[in-house]
Design a protein around this motif. Structure first.
Motif, PDB file in Angstrom:
ATOM      1  N   ILE A 215      -3.127  -1.041  -2.683  1.00 16.70           N
ATOM      2  CA  ILE A 215      -2.801   0.398  -2.599  1.00 16.70           C
ATOM      3  C   ILE A 215      -4.074   1.187  -2.286  1.00 16.70           C
ATOM      4  O   ILE A 215      -5.050   1.118  -3.037  1.00 16.70           O
ATOM      5  CB  ILE A 215      -2.188   0.906  -3.917  1.00 16.70           C
ATOM      6  N   SER A 216      -4.061   1.931  -1.192  1.00 13.55           N
ATOM      7  CA  SER A 216      -5.260   2.666  -0.788  1.00 13.55           C
ATOM      8  C   SER A 216      -5.223   4.133  -1.216  1.00 13.55           C
ATOM      9  O   SER A 216      -6.234   4.821  -1.171  1.00 13.55           O
ATOM     10  CB  SER A 216      -5.440   2.586   0.736  1.00 13.55           C
ATOM     11  N   ASP A 217      -4.075   4.635  -1.658  1.00 12.82           N
ATOM     12  CA  ASP A 217      -3.957   6.041  -2.078  1.00 12.82           C
ATOM     13  C   ASP A 217      -4.291   6.133  -3.574  1.00 12.82           C
ATOM     14  O   ASP A 217      -3.560   5.564  -4.406  1.00 12.82           O
ATOM     15  CB  ASP A 217      -2.527   6.525  -1.820  1.00 12.82           C
ATOM     16  N   PRO A 218      -5.387   6.820  -3.966  1.00 11.53           N
ATOM     17  CA  PRO A 218      -5.854   6.775  -5.355  1.00 11.53           C
ATOM     18  C   PRO A 218      -4.816   7.255  -6.375  1.00 11.53           C
ATOM     19  O   PRO A 218      -4.649   6.627  -7.428  1.00 11.53           O
ATOM     20  CB  PRO A 218      -7.085   7.692  -5.354  1.00 11.53           C
ATOM     21  N   ALA A 219      -4.102   8.316  -6.067  1.00  5.30           N
ATOM     22  CA  ALA A 219      -3.142   8.844  -7.048  1.00  5.30           C
ATOM     23  C   ALA A 219      -1.991   7.849  -7.249  1.00  5.30           C
ATOM     24  O   ALA A 219      -1.548   7.597  -8.378  1.00  5.30           O
ATOM     25  CB  ALA A 219      -2.602  10.188  -6.574  1.00  5.30           C
ATOM     26  N   THR A 220      -1.522   7.267  -6.157  1.00  7.14           N
ATOM     27  CA  THR A 220      -0.439   6.273  -6.270  1.00  7.14           C
ATOM     28  C   THR A 220      -0.930   5.054  -7.042  1.00  7.14           C
ATOM     29  O   THR A 220      -0.221   4.527  -7.909  1.00  7.14           O
ATOM     30  CB  THR A 220       0.047   5.846  -4.867  1.00  7.14           C
ATOM     31  N   ALA A 221      -2.167   4.626  -6.749  1.00  4.44           N
ATOM     32  CA  ALA A 221      -2.719   3.460  -7.443  1.00  4.44           C
ATOM     33  C   ALA A 221      -2.788   3.721  -8.949  1.00  4.44           C
ATOM     34  O   ALA A 221      -2.405   2.860  -9.751  1.00  4.44           O
ATOM     35  CB  ALA A 221      -4.103   3.123  -6.889  1.00  4.44           C
ATOM     36  N   ALA A 222      -3.249   4.909  -9.346  1.00  3.47           N
ATOM     37  CA  ALA A 222      -3.378   5.219 -10.774  1.00  3.47           C
ATOM     38  C   ALA A 222      -2.012   5.203 -11.460  1.00  3.47           C
ATOM     39  O   ALA A 222      -1.861   4.655 -12.562  1.00  3.47           O
ATOM     40  CB  ALA A 222      -4.052   6.584 -10.944  1.00  3.47           C
TER      41      ALA A 222
ATOM     42  N   LEU B  12       0.267  10.481   5.216  1.00  6.74           N
ATOM     43  CA  LEU B  12       0.178   9.993   6.604  1.00  6.74           C
ATOM     44  C   LEU B  12      -0.707   8.765   6.763  1.00  6.74           C
ATOM     45  O   LEU B  12      -1.533   8.687   7.676  1.00  6.74           O
ATOM     46  CB  LEU B  12      -0.316  11.110   7.532  1.00  6.74           C
ATOM     47  N   LYS B  13      -0.532   7.816   5.876  1.00  2.00           N
ATOM     48  CA  LYS B  13      -1.315   6.582   5.965  1.00  2.00           C
ATOM     49  C   LYS B  13      -0.625   5.634   6.942  1.00  2.00           C
ATOM     50  O   LYS B  13      -0.058   4.601   6.561  1.00  2.00           O
ATOM     51  CB  LYS B  13      -1.473   5.968   4.581  1.00  2.00           C
ATOM     52  N   THR B  14      -0.713   6.006   8.198  1.00  2.00           N
ATOM     53  CA  THR B  14       0.074   5.284   9.204  1.00  2.00           C
ATOM     54  C   THR B  14      -0.420   3.850   9.420  1.00  2.00           C
ATOM     55  O   THR B  14       0.379   2.973   9.759  1.00  2.00           O
ATOM     56  CB  THR B  14       0.090   6.051  10.544  1.00  2.00           C
ATOM     57  N   ASP B  15      -1.712   3.607   9.209  1.00  3.79           N
ATOM     58  CA  ASP B  15      -2.175   2.215   9.321  1.00  3.79           C
ATOM     59  C   ASP B  15      -1.491   1.346   8.262  1.00  3.79           C
ATOM     60  O   ASP B  15      -1.098   0.201   8.537  1.00  3.79           O
ATOM     61  CB  ASP B  15      -3.701   2.131   9.153  1.00  3.79           C
TER      62      ASP B  15
ATOM     63  N   ALA C  67       0.923  -1.877   8.809  1.00  6.50           N
ATOM     64  CA  ALA C  67       0.551  -3.173   8.206  1.00  6.50           C
ATOM     65  C   ALA C  67       1.716  -3.721   7.376  1.00  6.50           C
ATOM     66  O   ALA C  67       1.989  -4.930   7.393  1.00  6.50           O
ATOM     67  CB  ALA C  67      -0.702  -3.011   7.346  1.00  6.50           C
ATOM     68  N   MET C  68       2.419  -2.844   6.658  1.00 16.26           N
ATOM     69  CA  MET C  68       3.565  -3.313   5.858  1.00 16.26           C
ATOM     70  C   MET C  68       4.682  -3.847   6.753  1.00 16.26           C
ATOM     71  O   MET C  68       5.300  -4.871   6.443  1.00 16.26           O
ATOM     72  CB  MET C  68       4.087  -2.179   4.966  1.00 16.26           C
ATOM     73  N   VAL C  69       4.929  -3.161   7.845  1.00 15.53           N
ATOM     74  CA  VAL C  69       5.961  -3.657   8.782  1.00 15.53           C
ATOM     75  C   VAL C  69       5.534  -5.015   9.343  1.00 15.53           C
ATOM     76  O   VAL C  69       6.326  -5.958   9.413  1.00 15.53           O
ATOM     77  CB  VAL C  69       6.204  -2.633   9.907  1.00 15.53           C
TER      78      VAL C  69
ATOM     79  N   PRO D 129       0.829  -1.214   0.000  1.00 15.10           N
ATOM     80  CA  PRO D 129       0.000   0.000   0.000  1.00 15.10           C
ATOM     81  C   PRO D 129       0.862   1.262   0.000  1.00 15.10           C
ATOM     82  O   PRO D 129       0.962   1.976   1.002  1.00 15.10           O
ATOM     83  CB  PRO D 129      -0.832  -0.153   1.275  1.00 15.10           C
ATOM     84  N   SER D 130       1.447   1.558  -1.150  1.00 14.60           N
ATOM     85  CA  SER D 130       2.377   2.687  -1.273  1.00 14.60           C
ATOM     86  C   SER D 130       1.621   4.006  -1.268  1.00 14.60           C
ATOM     87  O   SER D 130       0.457   4.077  -1.675  1.00 14.60           O
ATOM     88  CB  SER D 130       3.167   2.563  -2.577  1.00 14.60           C
ATOM     89  N   SER D 131       2.316   5.068  -0.858  1.00 14.48           N
ATOM     90  CA  SER D 131       1.731   6.414  -0.824  1.00 14.48           C
ATOM     91  C   SER D 131       2.832   7.383  -0.442  1.00 14.48           C
ATOM     92  O   SER D 131       3.847   6.976   0.131  1.00 14.48           O
ATOM     93  CB  SER D 131       0.599   6.487   0.214  1.00 14.48           C
TER      94      SER D 131
END
Ligand code: NDP
Length: 246
Positions: free
Chosen positions: A195-202, A99-102, A106-108, A92-94
């Motif tokens: 990936i939960s960040d829309p711009a990164t996902a696109a 500040l997608k701290t969750d 989760a990645m860690v 889930p990159s961003s």
């Protein structure tokens, strides 16, 4: 490959599923773990229908008890473990500013602690046998820095360091555990769904549509590492699309 008992984490889709199919087709007994039981069951049935040998167990790599249990299942069913492929992961990159701290945590938990838990589960068996092989999926993001990948890349850099020291210490201790670390670039799997960040996902979708290659490409490299003679470690493979420049 013939008769080797091989545990695969993250076997329910993508690289793990493609690897399970290939190794089973070459005669391995594969032990499949991930969270989605329906996917594991369908894959195990497919492998058996094709004449291969496969069992599965629901596994959340963040739980030590689940990792211990799948190693125990392999031992009870087949009497030994020859290889563990630590492949479960999320991306889930961003940008950090989102500040997608969750997602960071989760990645860690999955990409780092999942690897630690898997190694902790299997190491006593490999030490006792004085043989075994640990294969892990890092990423090209574990070799160089990418914007939006500070945390994901960090988890994959961790895998590189950890696997190299595992190899060194095992050689020093005479336990002969082989290691191989895979650094894939863009591979068509379900990974981008995390990936939960829309711009990164696109942005990632566009990159993968242009360059992505099939997960079977990684499976064949995993098979290559396993098929080397027992006295030979091939430690690192960077594998990606010939067209991908970064
Ligand atoms: P997928 O999303 O298709 O596969 C990821 C696998 O990990 C799934 O089987 C998923 O199963 C499993 N998984 C996720 N979280 C957990 C958990 N907590 N416990 C157990 N299993 C879990 O993507 P890939 O096949 O691409 O990913 C495999 C590995 O490859 C990952 O480590 C990824 O970081 C790495 N990689 C992939 C690249 C690519 O371009 N595709 C590039 C570089 C590296 P379930 O949800 O059922 O638990």
């Amino acid at each position: 490959m013939q008769g080797k008992v091989i545990i695969i984490t993250g076997a329910s889709s993508g690289i793990g599923a493609a690897t399970a199919r290939l190794l089973a087709a070459r005669g391995a007994k594969v032990v499949l773990g991930a969270r989605r039981e329906d996917k594991l069951q369908a894959l195990a049935e497919d492998i058996r229908a094709a004449g291969g040998e496969a069992i599965y167990q629901v596994l959340d790599v963040t739980r030590q008890a689940d990792n211990d249990a799948i190693v125990q299942l392999a031992q009870e069913t087949y009497g030994r473990v020859d290889v563990i492929f630590l492949n479960a992961g999320i991306m889930p990159s961003s940008p950090l500013s989102a500040l997608k701290t969750d997602d960071w945590h989760a990645m860690v938990d999955i990409n780092i602690k999942g690897v630690l838990n898997g190694v902790a589960a299997v190491l006593p068996t490999f030490t006792r046998q004085k043989s075994g092989q640990v294969i892990a999926t890092s990423s090209v993001a574990g070799l160089k820095a990418y914007p939006n990948s500070a945390v994901y890349g960090g988890t994959k850099w961790f895998v590189r360091e950890f696997m190299e020291v595992l190899r060194m210490e095992s050689a020093m201790e005479g336990t002969h555990i082989r290691t191989a670390t895979i650094y894939p670039a863009a591979i068509h799997t379900e990974l981008l769904h995390t990936i939960s960040d829309p711009a990164t996902a696109a942005g990632m979708q566009a990159l993968y549509q242009t360059h992505g290659i099939a997960p079977e490409r990684i499976a064949s490299v995993v098979a290559f590492a396993i098929e080397q003679p027992d006295d030979t470690t091939v430690s690192e493979f960077t594998v990606g699309p010939a067209s991908q420049p970064w």
